[in-house]
Design a protein around this motif. Structure first.
Motif, mmCIF file in Angstrom:
data_model
loop_
_atom_site.group_PDB
_atom_site.id
_atom_site.type_symbol
_atom_site.label_atom_id
_atom_site.label_comp_id
_atom_site.label_asym_id
_atom_site.label_seq_id
_atom_site.Cartn_x
_atom_site.Cartn_y
_atom_site.Cartn_z
ATOM 1 N N ILE A 1 22.711 -37.812 -17.310
ATOM 2 C CA ILE A 1 21.235 -37.429 -17.673
ATOM 3 C C ILE A 1 20.492 -38.924 -17.346
ATOM 4 C CG2 ILE A 1 19.721 -36.973 -19.469
ATOM 5 C CD1 ILE A 1 22.079 -34.931 -20.741
ATOM 6 N N LYS A 2 20.808 -39.909 -17.637
ATOM 7 C CA LYS A 2 20.072 -41.054 -17.401
ATOM 8 C C LYS A 2 19.860 -41.349 -16.102
ATOM 9 C CE LYS A 2 21.762 -43.591 -21.504
ATOM 10 N NZ LYS A 2 22.402 -44.843 -22.001
ATOM 11 N N ILE A 3 20.815 -41.306 -15.194
ATOM 12 C CA ILE A 3 20.675 -41.343 -13.756
ATOM 13 C C ILE A 3 19.736 -40.336 -13.052
ATOM 14 C CG2 ILE A 3 21.754 -41.412 -11.510
ATOM 15 C CD1 ILE A 3 24.179 -42.144 -12.862
ATOM 16 N N MET A 4 19.586 -39.112 -13.718
ATOM 17 C CA MET A 4 18.870 -38.123 -13.204
ATOM 18 C C MET A 4 17.483 -38.402 -13.633
ATOM 19 S SD MET A 4 20.854 -34.613 -14.235
ATOM 20 C CE MET A 4 19.443 -33.371 -13.969
ATOM 21 N N ILE A 5 17.217 -39.008 -14.770
ATOM 22 C CA ILE A 5 15.861 -39.356 -15.245
ATOM 23 C C ILE A 5 15.141 -40.768 -14.355
ATOM 24 C CG2 ILE A 5 14.460 -40.560 -17.176
ATOM 25 C CD1 ILE A 5 16.491 -38.964 -19.002
ATOM 26 N N LEU A 6 16.054 -41.547 -14.056
ATOM 27 C CA LEU A 6 15.518 -42.634 -13.391
ATOM 28 C C LEU A 6 15.565 -42.128 -11.784
ATOM 29 C CD1 LEU A 6 18.352 -45.282 -14.277
ATOM 30 C CD2 LEU A 6 15.811 -45.468 -14.692
ATOM 31 N N GLU A 7 16.048 -41.141 -11.223
ATOM 32 C CA GLU A 7 15.745 -40.506 -9.942
ATOM 33 C C GLU A 7 14.614 -39.976 -9.951
ATOM 34 O OE1 GLU A 7 17.306 -41.329 -7.137
ATOM 35 O OE2 GLU A 7 18.637 -42.706 -8.300
ATOM 36 N N ILE A 8 14.395 -39.023 -10.916
ATOM 37 C CA ILE A 8 12.916 -38.230 -11.049
ATOM 38 C C ILE A 8 11.902 -39.214 -11.094
ATOM 39 C CG2 ILE A 8 11.544 -36.795 -12.763
ATOM 40 C CD1 ILE A 8 14.307 -35.605 -13.557
ATOM 41 N N LEU A 9 11.980 -40.362 -11.761
ATOM 42 C CA LEU A 9 10.827 -41.322 -11.825
ATOM 43 C C LEU A 9 10.596 -42.087 -10.417
ATOM 44 C CD1 LEU A 9 11.736 -43.347 -15.211
ATOM 45 C CD2 LEU A 9 9.889 -41.731 -14.483
ATOM 46 N N LYS A 10 12.003 -41.914 -9.576
ATOM 47 C CA LYS A 10 11.546 -42.353 -8.139
ATOM 48 C C LYS A 10 11.226 -41.485 -7.337
ATOM 49 C CE LYS A 10 15.528 -45.686 -8.740
ATOM 50 N NZ LYS A 10 16.966 -46.166 -8.075
ATOM 51 N N LYS A 11 10.978 -40.292 -7.892
ATOM 52 C CA LYS A 11 10.237 -39.036 -7.074
ATOM 53 C C LYS A 11 11.370 -38.462 -6.249
ATOM 54 C CE LYS A 11 5.459 -40.482 -7.083
ATOM 55 N NZ LYS A 11 4.408 -40.720 -6.270
ATOM 56 N N ASN A 12 12.777 -38.494 -6.418
ATOM 57 C CA ASN A 12 13.797 -38.026 -5.880
ATOM 58 C C ASN A 12 14.188 -36.697 -6.769
ATOM 59 O OD1 ASN A 12 13.966 -39.915 -3.914
ATOM 60 N ND2 ASN A 12 15.200 -41.213 -5.260
#
Length: 375
Positions: A72-83
C-alpha cells in the motif's frame, strides 16, 4: 462521473472474484506479466522460481490480490508519481524483486510503462504473441511502445516497429513461440498424409468501430464464397478453422457469419476453436491453407505448407494510403513489403473474381511438392 463509476465497479468485481491475501508475495527470480496465455511462457522456466502477475480484462481472472502495508505504501508513492494505472503492479514487482519480467502479451501499454519505470534495474522482455499491425496507432501513442528485449517473429516485425517510432532495445528473431509448442505436440504429423484438401482460416469479425469494417467484411465474404464454390465444383474435402471459442459472444458472431453466408446444407466441415494446438494439426493435415489476416496462415507457410493469401482489400488500401506515411496506414499486408504492395505471387491473389481464385488454388493443390518448396 460515469467513467469513474465504471472504474470503481470494475475494481469491485475484480475484488469480489479474487482471494485477498494480506501479505507480500514471496520473492521470485522471474515474473510473468499476465496469466492469460502464460502457459506458453512458464514451461521455459519450469526449473526456476516464478510468479504470475494477474492482469484484469476480458477472458482474464485475477486469482489473488496481495495487500500488505508495504504494498500500500509503494502504491501511494507511485500514485504521487502519476503512475496511477500501474501502481499496484509496480508495488508487486518491488516486493517480489525479480531479475526478469516477461510477457506473452506484447502489445500491452501498461507493460511498456513499467519497463520504463524499471529501466536499467530489471530486465523486461516481451515475446511476440501474434502478427502485429500497429499502423493504426497515432504517432504519439506508437512512440510510447517501450520494449527493452523483444523476441519477435522476423525482420518484418523489426522493420515495422522501427518505422512507427517504437523504442525497442534489442530484437531477437525467434519465430513463433506458439508454433514451437504446436510443432512439439504434433512432431509426428506426416507431411505426405493429408486428410483434407482445403483448410480455410477464419478470423474475428471486425467491430462496429473498425475503420475498415466494410472492407474486411467484403473480403471475408468473397473468400468464403469462393471456397464454397470451389469445394462444390471439385468435390473437395474442406474445413474451416474458427478463430474464437464458440461459447463466447465473438465466437458466436463469427460462426453465425458463415452459417448465414453458406446456409445450413453446405459441405464444409466446421472446426471449433480447441486447445492443445489443434488448429495447427488441422492446418498441417491440409493440402492447401487459405486465409487473409491470420498468424496461423504465416505459421503454416513457415512450416512449409502450401498457402493461398487472398488480399482482397488491396485496391482499397492503395487508394486509402496514397501519400500517407507508414504509421498512418489503415492496415498492413502481413506477407509482403507494405511500401511496394507487390502482392501478385504464386501463393497470393488480389483480383476478386472467382476464376482467378480457382486457377491459383488448383495450381497450388496440384503443384509438385518439390516445385513448391523451390518457389
Amino acid at each position: 462521473m460515469n467513467k469513474i463509476f465504471k472504474l470503481i465497479l470494475n475494481k469491485l468485481i475484480i475484488i469480489k472474484n479474487s482471494i485477498i491475501k494480506l501479505e507480500n508475495p514471496k520473492n521470485a527470480e522471474i515474473i510473468v506479466f499476465d496469466r492469460l496465455n502464460s502457459h506458453f511462457i512458464t514451461p521455459l522456466f519450469s526449473d526456476r522460481n516464478f510468479f504470475i502477475l494477474d492482469v484484469p480484462g476480458k477472458r482474464r481472472k485475477v486469482e489473488k490480490i496481495f495487500l500488505s502495508l508495504s504494498i500500500i505504501k509503494i502504491m501511494i508513492l507511485e500514485i504521487l508519481k502519476k503512475n496511477i494505472s500501474v501502481c499496484y503492479w509496480v508495488a508487486l514487482i518491488k516486493v517480489v524483486k525479480p531479475k526478469i519480467v516477461i510477457t506473452f502479451t506484447d502489445n500491452h501499454f501498461d507493460f511498456y510503462q513499467m519497463a520504463k519505470i524499471f529501466s536499467n534495474k530489471i530486465e523486461f522482455m516481451a515475446v511476440q504473441n501474434a502478427y502485429r499491425d500497429e499502423s493504426y496507432l497515432p504517432s504519439k501513442k506508437a512512440k510510447k511502445i517501450f520494449i527493452p528485449n523483444y523476441f519477435c517473429f522476423s525482420q518484418q516485425t523489426v522493420d515495422h516497429y522501427e518505422k512507427i517510432g517504437a523504442t525497442v532495445g534489442k530484437f531477437y528473431k525467434i519465430g513463433s513461440l506458439r508454433q514451437y509448442h504446436a510443432d512439439k505436440a504434433f512432431e509426428k504429423v506426416e507431411k505426405k498424409n493429408k486428410e483434407y484438401d482445403v483448410c480455410l482460416i477464419s478470423e474475428t469479425l471486425p467491430s462496429d468501430d473498425d475503420p475498415v469494417r466494410n472492407e474486411r467484411l467484403e473480403s471475408l465474404e468473397i473468400i468464403a464464397s469462393h471456397v464454397l464454390r470451389l469445394t462444390n465444383e471439385k468435390k473437395l474435402k474442406t474445413i474451416i478453422l474458427f478463430k474464437r471459442d464458440p461459447l463466447t459472444k465473438r465466437g458466436r458472431i463469427e460462426k453465425d457469419f458463415y452459417r448465414k453466408l453458406w446456409g445450413e446444407n453446405h459441405p464444409i466441415i466446421m472446426i471449433d476453436k480447441e486447445e492443445n494446438y489443434k488448429n495447427y494439426h488441422y492446418a498441417y493435415k491440409s493440402k492447401l491453407v487459405i486465409g487473409n489476416r491470420s498468424t496461423l496462415l504465416l505459421e503454416a507457410l513457415a512450416h512449409g505448407e502450401k498457402i493461398l493469401f487472398c488480399n482482397y482489400k488491396q485496391e482499397y488500401y492503395l487508394k486509402k494510403n496514397r501519400n500517407k506515411v507508414f504509421d498512418n496506414l489503415v492496415e498492413l499486408n502481413s506477407l509482403f513489403d507494405v511500401d511496394k504492395f507487390n502482392v501478385d505471387s504464386f501463393f497470393s491473389v488480389f483480383q476478386k473474381d472467382y476464376e482467378t481464385f480457382k486457377n491459383k488454388a488448383l495450381n497450388l493443390l496440384n503443384m509438385d511438392e518439390k516445385l513448391f518448396q523451390n518457389q
